[in-house]
Design an enzyme around this catalytic site. Structure first.
Site, mmCIF file in Angstrom:
data_model
loop_
_atom_site.group_PDB
_atom_site.id
_atom_site.type_symbol
_atom_site.label_atom_id
_atom_site.label_comp_id
_atom_site.label_asym_id
_atom_site.label_seq_id
_atom_site.Cartn_x
_atom_site.Cartn_y
_atom_site.Cartn_z
ATOM 1 N N TYR A 181 0.841 -1.209 0.000
ATOM 2 C CA TYR A 181 0.000 0.000 0.000
ATOM 3 C C TYR A 181 0.880 1.265 0.000
ATOM 4 O O TYR A 181 0.485 2.320 -0.504
ATOM 5 C CB TYR A 181 -0.964 -0.023 1.186
ATOM 6 C CG TYR A 181 -2.181 0.857 0.996
ATOM 7 C CD1 TYR A 181 -3.083 0.620 -0.042
ATOM 8 C CD2 TYR A 181 -2.424 1.925 1.841
ATOM 9 C CE1 TYR A 181 -4.187 1.429 -0.226
ATOM 10 C CE2 TYR A 181 -3.536 2.742 1.672
ATOM 11 C CZ TYR A 181 -4.408 2.493 0.627
ATOM 12 O OH TYR A 181 -5.505 3.304 0.462
ATOM 13 N N LYS A 220 -2.876 8.536 2.924
ATOM 14 C CA LYS A 220 -4.090 8.381 3.750
ATOM 15 C C LYS A 220 -3.850 8.868 5.179
ATOM 16 O O LYS A 220 -4.769 9.378 5.827
ATOM 17 C CB LYS A 220 -4.544 6.908 3.767
ATOM 18 C CG LYS A 220 -5.059 6.395 2.423
ATOM 19 C CD LYS A 220 -6.306 7.112 1.946
ATOM 20 C CE LYS A 220 -6.943 6.426 0.758
ATOM 21 N NZ LYS A 220 -7.975 7.256 0.121
HETATM 22 P P1 NDP Z 1 -12.499 3.967 -8.077
HETATM 23 O O1 NDP Z 1 -11.377 3.749 -9.047
HETATM 24 O O2 NDP Z 1 -13.806 3.403 -8.420
HETATM 25 O O3 NDP Z 1 -12.665 5.502 -7.744
HETATM 26 C C1 NDP Z 1 -11.578 6.392 -7.693
HETATM 27 C C2 NDP Z 1 -12.079 7.730 -8.196
HETATM 28 O O4 NDP Z 1 -11.038 8.716 -8.038
HETATM 29 C C3 NDP Z 1 -12.460 7.722 -9.666
HETATM 30 O O5 NDP Z 1 -13.797 8.101 -9.816
HETATM 31 C C4 NDP Z 1 -11.528 8.763 -10.290
HETATM 32 O O6 NDP Z 1 -12.160 9.571 -11.277
HETATM 33 C C5 NDP Z 1 -11.235 9.627 -9.103
HETATM 34 N N1 NDP Z 1 -10.053 10.461 -9.367
HETATM 35 C C6 NDP Z 1 -8.762 10.087 -9.502
HETATM 36 N N2 NDP Z 1 -7.999 11.158 -9.793
HETATM 37 C C7 NDP Z 1 -8.831 12.234 -9.843
HETATM 38 C C8 NDP Z 1 -8.652 13.622 -10.105
HETATM 39 N N3 NDP Z 1 -7.455 14.139 -10.382
HETATM 40 N N4 NDP Z 1 -9.739 14.426 -10.061
HETATM 41 C C9 NDP Z 1 -10.964 13.939 -9.794
HETATM 42 N N5 NDP Z 1 -11.203 12.629 -9.545
HETATM 43 C C10 NDP Z 1 -10.145 11.791 -9.575
HETATM 44 O O7 NDP Z 1 -11.933 3.334 -6.707
HETATM 45 P P2 NDP Z 1 -12.521 3.250 -5.226
HETATM 46 O O8 NDP Z 1 -13.980 3.366 -5.230
HETATM 47 O O9 NDP Z 1 -11.863 2.067 -4.623
HETATM 48 O O10 NDP Z 1 -11.856 4.520 -4.526
HETATM 49 C C11 NDP Z 1 -12.595 5.532 -3.874
HETATM 50 C C12 NDP Z 1 -11.925 5.926 -2.567
HETATM 51 O O11 NDP Z 1 -12.041 4.847 -1.644
HETATM 52 C C13 NDP Z 1 -10.440 6.232 -2.692
HETATM 53 O O12 NDP Z 1 -10.115 7.302 -1.836
HETATM 54 C C14 NDP Z 1 -9.819 4.948 -2.169
HETATM 55 O O13 NDP Z 1 -8.503 5.130 -1.699
HETATM 56 C C15 NDP Z 1 -10.779 4.636 -1.039
HETATM 57 N N6 NDP Z 1 -10.727 3.286 -0.489
HETATM 58 C C16 NDP Z 1 -10.818 2.203 -1.315
HETATM 59 C C17 NDP Z 1 -10.764 0.931 -0.794
HETATM 60 C C18 NDP Z 1 -10.859 -0.264 -1.682
HETATM 61 O O14 NDP Z 1 -10.529 -1.372 -1.231
HETATM 62 N N7 NDP Z 1 -11.316 -0.148 -2.902
HETATM 63 C C19 NDP Z 1 -10.613 0.702 0.660
HETATM 64 C C20 NDP Z 1 -10.571 1.899 1.434
HETATM 65 C C21 NDP Z 1 -10.610 3.148 0.874
HETATM 66 P P3 NDP Z 1 -12.046 9.214 -12.843
HETATM 67 O O15 NDP Z 1 -12.628 7.840 -12.973
HETATM 68 O O16 NDP Z 1 -12.877 10.233 -13.513
HETATM 69 O O17 NDP Z 1 -10.601 9.250 -13.171
#
Ligand code: NDP
Length: 257
Positions: free
Chosen positions: A158, A165
């Site tokens: 990670y 984070k």
């Molecule tokens: P996704 O890939 O589905 O979502 C990530 C999102 O971040 C995308 O919608 C992407 O937008 C957006 N993003 C990235 N860069 C930018 C930017 N410069 N401006 C605007 N938007 C941006 O993954 P997750 O749903 O897993 O992630 C969502 C959150 O949850 C994150 O903070 C992640 O760290 C956190 N998280 C996830 C876990 C997991 O196991 N999946 C566990 C714990 C926390 P676009 O698609 O338009 O690029």
């Protein structure tokens, strides 16, 4: 939960597809009566979101483009939201990014640019978003971001995202202090591993899932709906006494040694 968020305008940032955590949150908020406003970075994500909204009979949502790497883009997005709805009552920040190369191997090899990129998109963005959102949150409300256990403990691979984070969680506390007098609460949900597009970028993701089944007190994974409901709780009046908090939604995994 019906009616819990009636009349509330909530901005949801970070739906890339139906597997996104933000999509689980959007469904919980919609079922509770919230009026949803979405922001996307990529056109591709916007198209997927439009399809999802149609399939789920969610109509009249405002879709706004926002790249959190760019202050002007954040400013313009919230100005556009303000022009359409006037007041907002909450923001879901579900956005993170790091180079894939920095999500495996040894943390010590993280490049300066890789470190700064992860901090910029995954942590600083909450600060910039809260600053713009506050202007529209004239009736108070809640801001909820998404974090992970890698902020508190060393989780293999990670790496740079764990450090981002940790900064994000500290930012939650400092922001909570700044905006608290305006009746705005800032909290984080620390979700267990969920299979999403972003999660695929972290090496050994499947191992993380099997450890949860083996060791977490509830002996099962969490899903999008559980994160969605916990985020809904933190955004709602039910959590009116809670700010600066990190709420673990991980089947209790963080308490076991
Ligand atoms: P996704 O890939 O589905 O979502 C990530 C999102 O971040 C995308 O919608 C992407 O937008 C957006 N993003 C990235 N860069 C930018 C930017 N410069 N401006 C605007 N938007 C941006 O993954 P997750 O749903 O897993 O992630 C969502 C959150 O949850 C994150 O903070 C992640 O760290 C956190 N998280 C996830 C876990 C997991 O196991 N999946 C566990 C714990 C926390 P676009 O698609 O338009 O690029």
């Amino acid at each position: 939960m019906n009616g819990l968020m009636d009349g509330k305008n909530i901005v949801v940032m970070g739906v890339a597809n139906n597997r996104s955590i933000a999509w689980g949150i959007a469904k919980s908020l919609h079922n509770a009566g919230a009026n949803l406003i979405f922001t996307n970075r990529q056109e591709r994500s916007k198209k997927k979101l439009e399809k999802l909204l149609n399939e789920n009979d969610i109509h009249d949502s405002l879709l706004v483009s926002c790249d959190v790497a760019d202050d002007e883009s954040i400013k313009a997005a919230f100005e556009e939201i303000g022009e359409h709805v006037g007041v907002i009552h909450g923001v879901v920040h579900s956005v993170a990014f790091a180079d894939r190369d920095d999500l495996n191997g040894d943390f010590i090899n993280t490049s300066r640019n890789g470190y700064l990129l992860a901090q910029d998109i995954s942590s600083y963005s909450l600060v910039a978003v809260t600053r713009e959102a506050r202007k529209l949150m004239t009736e108070g409300g809640g801001i909820v971001t998404q974090t992970y256990l890698g902020a508190e403990r060393v989780v293999k691979n990670y790496n740079v995202m764990g450090v981002a984070k940790a900064a994000l969680e500290a930012s939650v506390r400092y922001l909570a202090e700044d905006v608290g007098p305006a009746g705005i609460r800032v909290n984080a949900v620390s979700a267990g591993p969920v299979r999403t597009l972003s999660a695929k970028g972290v090496s050994g993701f499947n191992d993380k899932l099997s450890v949860i089944e083996e060791k977490a007190p509830l002996r099962r994974h969490i899903d999008h709906d559980q994160v969605g409901d916990a985020t809904l709780f933190l955004l709602s009046e039910m959590a009116r006494g809670i700010t600066g908090e990190v709420l673990h939604v991980d089947s209790g995994f963080h308490i076991v040694a």
